[in-house]
Design a protein around this motif. Structure first.
Motif, PDB file in Angstrom:
ATOM      1  N   TRP A  20      76.137  32.787  49.590  1.00 11.11           N
ATOM      2  CA  TRP A  20      76.925  33.409  49.493  1.00 11.11           C
ATOM      3  C   TRP A  20      78.237  33.363  48.769  1.00 11.11           C
ATOM      4  CZ3 TRP A  20      75.939  38.241  51.405  1.00 11.11           C
ATOM      5  CH2 TRP A  20      75.415  38.517  51.601  1.00 11.11           C
ATOM      6  N   ALA A  21      78.364  31.412  48.354  1.00  8.57           N
ATOM      7  CA  ALA A  21      79.486  31.940  47.200  1.00  8.57           C
ATOM      8  C   ALA A  21      78.896  31.647  46.479  1.00  8.57           C
ATOM      9  CB  ALA A  21      79.920  30.178  47.609  1.00  8.57           C
ATOM     10  N   GLY A  22      78.302  31.633  45.617  1.00 11.69           N
ATOM     11  CA  GLY A  22      77.296  31.596  44.072  1.00 11.69           C
ATOM     12  C   GLY A  22      77.105  33.033  43.786  1.00 11.69           C
ATOM     13  N   TYR A  23      77.061  34.486  44.944  1.00  5.90           N
ATOM     14  CA  TYR A  23      76.702  35.644  44.458  1.00  5.90           C
ATOM     15  C   TYR A  23      78.315  35.941  44.560  1.00  5.90           C
ATOM     16  CZ  TYR A  23      71.685  35.637  45.297  1.00  5.90           C
ATOM     17  OH  TYR A  23      70.710  36.129  44.861  1.00  5.90           O
ATOM     18  N   GLY A  24      79.341  35.693  45.679  1.00  2.79           N
ATOM     19  CA  GLY A  24      80.541  35.835  46.634  1.00  2.79           C
ATOM     20  C   GLY A  24      81.104  36.013  44.179  1.00  2.79           C
ATOM     21  N   LEU A  25      81.253  34.777  44.222  1.00  2.51           N
ATOM     22  CA  LEU A  25      81.472  34.342  42.830  1.00  2.51           C
ATOM     23  C   LEU A  25      81.609  34.874  40.995  1.00  2.51           C
ATOM     24  CD1 LEU A  25      83.543  32.196  42.201  1.00  2.51           C
ATOM     25  CD2 LEU A  25      81.900  30.427  40.763  1.00  2.51           C
ATOM     26  N   THR A  26      79.995  35.664  41.613  1.00  6.78           N
ATOM     27  CA  THR A  26      79.603  36.331  40.548  1.00  6.78           C
ATOM     28  C   THR A  26      79.942  37.584  40.375  1.00  6.78           C
ATOM     29  OG1 THR A  26      77.133  34.607  40.285  1.00  6.78           O
ATOM     30  CG2 THR A  26      77.392  36.977  39.305  1.00  6.78           C
ATOM     31  N   TRP A  27      80.459  38.246  41.475  1.00  8.98           N
ATOM     32  CA  TRP A  27      81.329  39.418  41.517  1.00  8.98           C
ATOM     33  C   TRP A  27      82.825  39.236  41.213  1.00  8.98           C
ATOM     34  CZ3 TRP A  27      79.415  44.878  42.098  1.00  8.98           C
ATOM     35  CH2 TRP A  27      77.909  43.608  42.520  1.00  8.98           C
ATOM     36  N   LEU A  28      83.053  38.083  41.995  1.00  8.15           N
ATOM     37  CA  LEU A  28      84.900  38.304  41.451  1.00  8.15           C
ATOM     38  C   LEU A  28      84.794  37.860  39.705  1.00  8.15           C
ATOM     39  CD1 LEU A  28      86.866  37.116  43.721  1.00  8.15           C
ATOM     40  CD2 LEU A  28      86.373  34.876  43.040  1.00  8.15           C
ATOM     41  N   ILE A  29      84.029  36.923  39.450  1.00  9.37           N
ATOM     42  CA  ILE A  29      84.476  36.688  37.663  1.00  9.37           C
ATOM     43  C   ILE A  29      83.781  37.889  36.750  1.00  9.37           C
ATOM     44  CG2 ILE A  29      83.539  35.269  35.872  1.00  9.37           C
ATOM     45  CD1 ILE A  29      83.571  33.141  37.467  1.00  9.37           C
ATOM     46  N   PHE A  30      82.964  38.606  37.105  1.00  4.26           N
ATOM     47  CA  PHE A  30      82.341  39.419  36.461  1.00  4.26           C
ATOM     48  C   PHE A  30      83.441  40.441  36.900  1.00  4.26           C
ATOM     49  CE2 PHE A  30      77.375  39.324  35.754  1.00  4.26           C
ATOM     50  CZ  PHE A  30      77.963  38.060  35.521  1.00  4.26           C
ATOM     51  N   GLY A  31      83.891  40.694  38.250  1.00  5.22           N
ATOM     52  CA  GLY A  31      85.021  42.104  38.447  1.00  5.22           C
ATOM     53  C   GLY A  31      86.234  41.255  37.975  1.00  5.22           C
ATOM     54  N   GLY A  32      86.644  39.997  37.866  1.00  7.04           N
ATOM     55  CA  GLY A  32      87.798  40.125  37.043  1.00  7.04           C
ATOM     56  C   GLY A  32      88.209  40.684  36.002  1.00  7.04           C
ATOM     57  N   TYR A  33      86.764  40.073  35.060  1.00  7.83           N
ATOM     58  CA  TYR A  33      86.409  40.029  33.557  1.00  7.83           C
ATOM     59  C   TYR A  33      86.815  41.788  32.941  1.00  7.83           C
ATOM     60  CZ  TYR A  33      85.145  39.107  28.356  1.00  7.83           C
ATOM     61  OH  TYR A  33      85.225  40.071  27.468  1.00  7.83           O
ATOM     62  N   ALA A  34      85.965  42.945  34.039  1.00  9.27           N
ATOM     63  CA  ALA A  34      85.699  43.270  33.657  1.00  9.27           C
ATOM     64  C   ALA A  34      86.847  44.579  33.966  1.00  9.27           C
ATOM     65  CB  ALA A  34      84.832  44.496  34.818  1.00  9.27           C
ATOM     66  N   ILE A  35      88.644  43.979  34.466  1.00  5.73           N
ATOM     67  CA  ILE A  35      89.404  43.972  34.915  1.00  5.73           C
ATOM     68  C   ILE A  35      89.900  44.466  34.078  1.00  5.73           C
ATOM     69  CG2 ILE A  35      91.875  44.138  36.150  1.00  5.73           C
ATOM     70  CD1 ILE A  35      89.967  43.787  38.764  1.00  5.73           C
ATOM     71  N   LEU A  37      89.432  43.603  30.796  1.00  6.68           N
ATOM     72  CA  LEU A  37      88.845  44.744  29.335  1.00  6.68           C
ATOM     73  C   LEU A  37      89.199  45.840  30.013  1.00  6.68           C
ATOM     74  CD1 LEU A  37      85.215  43.481  28.893  1.00  6.68           C
ATOM     75  CD2 LEU A  37      86.686  42.752  27.827  1.00  6.68           C
ATOM     76  N   ILE A  38      89.814  47.034  31.367  1.00 10.23           N
ATOM     77  CA  ILE A  38      89.851  47.847  31.161  1.00 10.23           C
ATOM     78  C   ILE A  38      91.293  47.872  31.357  1.00 10.23           C
ATOM     79  CG2 ILE A  38      90.401  49.595  32.890  1.00 10.23           C
ATOM     80  CD1 ILE A  38      88.010  48.464  34.334  1.00 10.23           C
ATOM     81  N   VAL A  39      92.276  46.453  31.523  1.00  7.71           N
ATOM     82  CA  VAL A  39      93.666  46.722  30.937  1.00  7.71           C
ATOM     83  C   VAL A  39      93.985  46.466  29.425  1.00  7.71           C
ATOM     84  CG1 VAL A  39      95.994  45.322  31.312  1.00  7.71           C
ATOM     85  CG2 VAL A  39      93.824  45.832  33.529  1.00  7.71           C
TER      86      VAL A  39
ATOM     87  N   ARG C 202      84.814  44.636  24.013  1.00 13.41           N
ATOM     88  CA  ARG C 202      85.711  43.629  23.540  1.00 13.41           C
ATOM     89  C   ARG C 202      85.551  43.790  22.241  1.00 13.41           C
ATOM     90  NH1 ARG C 202      88.300  40.845  22.003  1.00 13.41           N
ATOM     91  NH2 ARG C 202      89.425  39.235  21.977  1.00 13.41           N
ATOM     92  N   TRP C 203      84.254  44.015  22.100  1.00 10.88           N
ATOM     93  CA  TRP C 203      84.434  44.657  20.162  1.00 10.88           C
ATOM     94  C   TRP C 203      85.575  45.609  19.883  1.00 10.88           C
ATOM     95  CZ3 TRP C 203      83.764  48.918  16.910  1.00 10.88           C
ATOM     96  CH2 TRP C 203      82.786  48.210  16.104  1.00 10.88           C
ATOM     97  N   ARG C 204      85.407  46.663  21.241  1.00 10.44           N
ATOM     98  CA  ARG C 204      86.922  48.045  20.727  1.00 10.44           C
ATOM     99  C   ARG C 204      88.038  47.064  20.958  1.00 10.44           C
ATOM    100  NH1 ARG C 204      83.840  52.006  19.801  1.00 10.44           N
ATOM    101  NH2 ARG C 204      81.541  53.107  21.318  1.00 10.44           N
ATOM    102  N   ILE C 205      87.953  46.476  21.648  1.00 11.20           N
ATOM    103  CA  ILE C 205      90.024  45.577  21.629  1.00 11.20           C
ATOM    104  C   ILE C 205      89.953  45.039  20.834  1.00 11.20           C
ATOM    105  CG2 ILE C 205      91.381  44.002  22.987  1.00 11.20           C
ATOM    106  CD1 ILE C 205      89.692  44.558  25.504  1.00 11.20           C
ATOM    107  N   ALA C 206      88.537  44.357  19.440  1.00 12.15           N
ATOM    108  CA  ALA C 206      88.618  43.255  19.024  1.00 12.15           C
ATOM    109  C   ALA C 206      89.538  44.379  17.299  1.00 12.15           C
ATOM    110  CB  ALA C 206      87.944  42.949  18.398  1.00 12.15           C
ATOM    111  N   LYS C 207      88.882  45.705  17.749  1.00  5.78           N
ATOM    112  CA  LYS C 207      88.703  46.398  16.481  1.00  5.78           C
ATOM    113  C   LYS C 207      90.079  47.068  16.311  1.00  5.78           C
ATOM    114  CE  LYS C 207      86.851  50.620  14.831  1.00  5.78           C
ATOM    115  NZ  LYS C 207      86.324  51.680  14.955  1.00  5.78           N
ATOM    116  N   HIS C 208      90.274  47.696  17.969  1.00  3.61           N
ATOM    117  CA  HIS C 208      91.742  48.740  17.555  1.00  3.61           C
ATOM    118  C   HIS C 208      93.045  47.211  17.574  1.00  3.61           C
ATOM    119  CE1 HIS C 208      94.930  50.672  19.540  1.00  3.61           C
ATOM    120  NE2 HIS C 208      95.429  49.754  20.387  1.00  3.61           N
TER     121      HIS C 208
END
Lengths: 48, 225, 226
Positions: A20-35, A37-39, C202-208
């Motif tokens: 659970w720790a491994g799978y949960g951590l994967t979601w935590l890190i992917f989710g955090g990084y996705a956020i 990127l969106i921000v 991330r590429w788009r952020i770099a480009k921007h």
């Protein structure tokens, strides 16, 4: 803590908390990084 | 004038500058000596020092070299930017190899001076083949100088060079540090299994890769600098 | 209009949910490691894609050195950051898997050690990128440092392997059964799609950012109307 392998059948017993720790951590890190990127995305929170 | 002759011209110039005022060699020597003493003060028992002698020697040299590689360029950049070197009547690759050979020679001089002191201070019994030890010393210094000379030029132009150069160099020279430390240690201990030659061959491979790649990229770094 | 990478990202999210569900509940326990073996489906894809994403960074670096096109530098920048995130996750997963199988959170195993050194080298490249204002210098330095860091990975692995190697349980093909291979492939696909989305965003952020740094173009000449 001894390796779980040392107990009994030769197959490690239990250890679901690590799974659970491994799978949960994967979601935590992917989710955090996705956020992050969106921000940071050029259009702000808008994903187009 | 071909590239090899140009390389030796640059090397000669570098060594001449160092010969006239050996500020870098003496600075590096005392830095490395201070490191040896500091490690001794930080160690719990004296016995540990003997077993860690090889590693301590190379860590001292590595730290000393990261403090000095950008200095090798600062003299060229005092009156302007790195572009000034493009006006030299030599190929950029000759500048790199000349500088890198000079840095190797300077590090080697420090090694030769510091090694007997380490043997005495740490009470290390030297049993092994001295020619093998010399080969490891030469290859180890060359392995620190090759990426150090290239990254020295980069970080000399960057913000926060003093922390950036070690940060870039440490992970890169891990194989060289490992091989030189282990190699030095097994040779000192007498090396009955002849492991020294495999560590030496790893150092040779590391040097082959980094001396060729860094030489290849140097011109580009200089032009864009 | 949504950009193409969002399709990959959405598919990746769905595939990851399916892959993790299969890995947690559908796949049989591994013969030696039991349920702990389920970490295989997250750890190994992350390990493979951490390497692969650094390969993309390497391609970007070579691309910049050969063509001097900023697009290649943006790819380098994007892939290094994604690769560092993957590398951090990889080390944490390795540690979580190491505890129940080896009994310790950390050993100086060649793969673990060289993955750590790899992380340090690429973090160094990110810091190097931040140490200059000039886009050309940044691109060249980053490309050179990326190539050196990438080439150094196998050398580090070899050296650590010689230095110290502990015997470890490896998943050999015989211990991997049919359903395990299937679940593994689903998770690999999920990872491929998600990495595509990460790198593209991330590429788009770099480009921007590069566009924002560049001097603004002159305003269009006023139209003279009579």
């Amino acid at each position: 803590m001894t390796p779980l392998l040392a107990q009994g059948t030769g197959m490690i017993q239990g250890g679901w908390e690590f799974v659970w720790a491994g799978y949960g951590l994967t979601w935590l890190i992917f989710g955090g990084y996705a956020i992050s990127l969106i921000v940071r995305s050029p259009t702000g929170g808008d994903l187009s | 004038m071909n590239v090899i002759r140009q390389t030796f011209e640059v090397l000669r110039k570098e060594l001449l500058v160092e010969w006239r005022s050996p500020a870098r060699v003496s600075g590096l020597f005392f830095f490395a000596l201070a490191m040896l003493l500091m490690v001794a003060f930080a160690s719990p028992t004296e016995g540990i020092l003997r077993t860690q002698a090889g590693g301590t020697l190379w860590i001292s040299l590595l730290l000393a070299s990261t403090r000095s590689m950008d200095q090798s360029w600062s003299t060229e950049m005092e009156h302007g930017a790195a572009e000034g070197m493009l006006l030299w009547p030599v190929e950029p690759v000759a500048i790199y190899y000349g500088k890198a050979l000079a840095n190797t020679a300077i590090l080697l001089a420090v090694t030769v001076a510091i090694f007997p002191l380490m043997v005495g201070l740490y009470d290390v019994p030297v049993r092994g083949d001295l020619s093998m030890l010399a080969a490891i010393a030469v290859m180890g210094c060359a392995a620190l100088a090759a990426p150090g000379t290239l990254y020295g030029l980069i970080t000399a132009q960057a913000r926060g060079a003093s922390v950036l150069l070690p940060l870039l160099m440490f992970p890169l020279v891990v194989p060289a540090l490992l091989a030189a430390s282990r190699g030095t240690m097994v040779v000192i201990e007498g090396d009955p299994m002849l492991q020294g030659s495999s560590w030496l061959s790893l150092l040779v491979a590391f040097n082959a890769i980094h001396w060729s790649l860094s030489g290849l990229f140097f011109g580009r770094v200089l032009e864009d600098g | 209009m949504p950009k193409w990478e969002h399709i990959a990202g959405l598919l990746g999210l769905i595939t990851l949910i399916v892959g993790h569900y299969l890995g947690l509940f559908w796949a049989p326990p591994e013969r030696m490691m039991g349920d702990v073996g389920r970490l295989f489906y997250v750890h190994v894809p992350v390990a493979m894609f951490a390497m692969l994403v650094f390969c993309v960074a390497f391609v970007g670096a070579l691309g910049y050195l050969l063509t001097s096109r900023m697009e290649a530098d943006w790819l380098n920048e994007a892939a290094i950051e994604v690769g560092v995130v993957m590398n951090v996750l990889l080390l944490m997963l390795g540690s979580i898997w190491g505890k129940p199988t080896w009994g310790v959170w950390w050993t100086w195993d060649p793969r673990l050690t060289s993955a750590t050194v790899m992380l340090l080298t690429f973090v160094g490249v990110i810091l190097l990128r931040q140490a200059t204002q000039s886009p050309e210098k940044r691109a060249t330095w980053s490309a050179v440092a990326t190539v050196l860091a990438f080439v150094n990975v196998p050398v580090t692995y070899m050296s650590v392997k010689w230095w110290r190697s502990i015997h470890q349980m490896q998943s050999t093909p015989e211990t991997v059964s049919e359903p395990m291979v299937f679940v593994f492939r689903v998770n690999l696909l999920a990872m491929a799609l998600l990495m595509t989305w990460f790198i593209a965003r991330r590429w788009r952020i770099a480009k921007h950012r590069a566009m924002a740094e560049a001097p603004a173009p002159l305003p269009p000449a006023p139209q003279v109307t009579s």
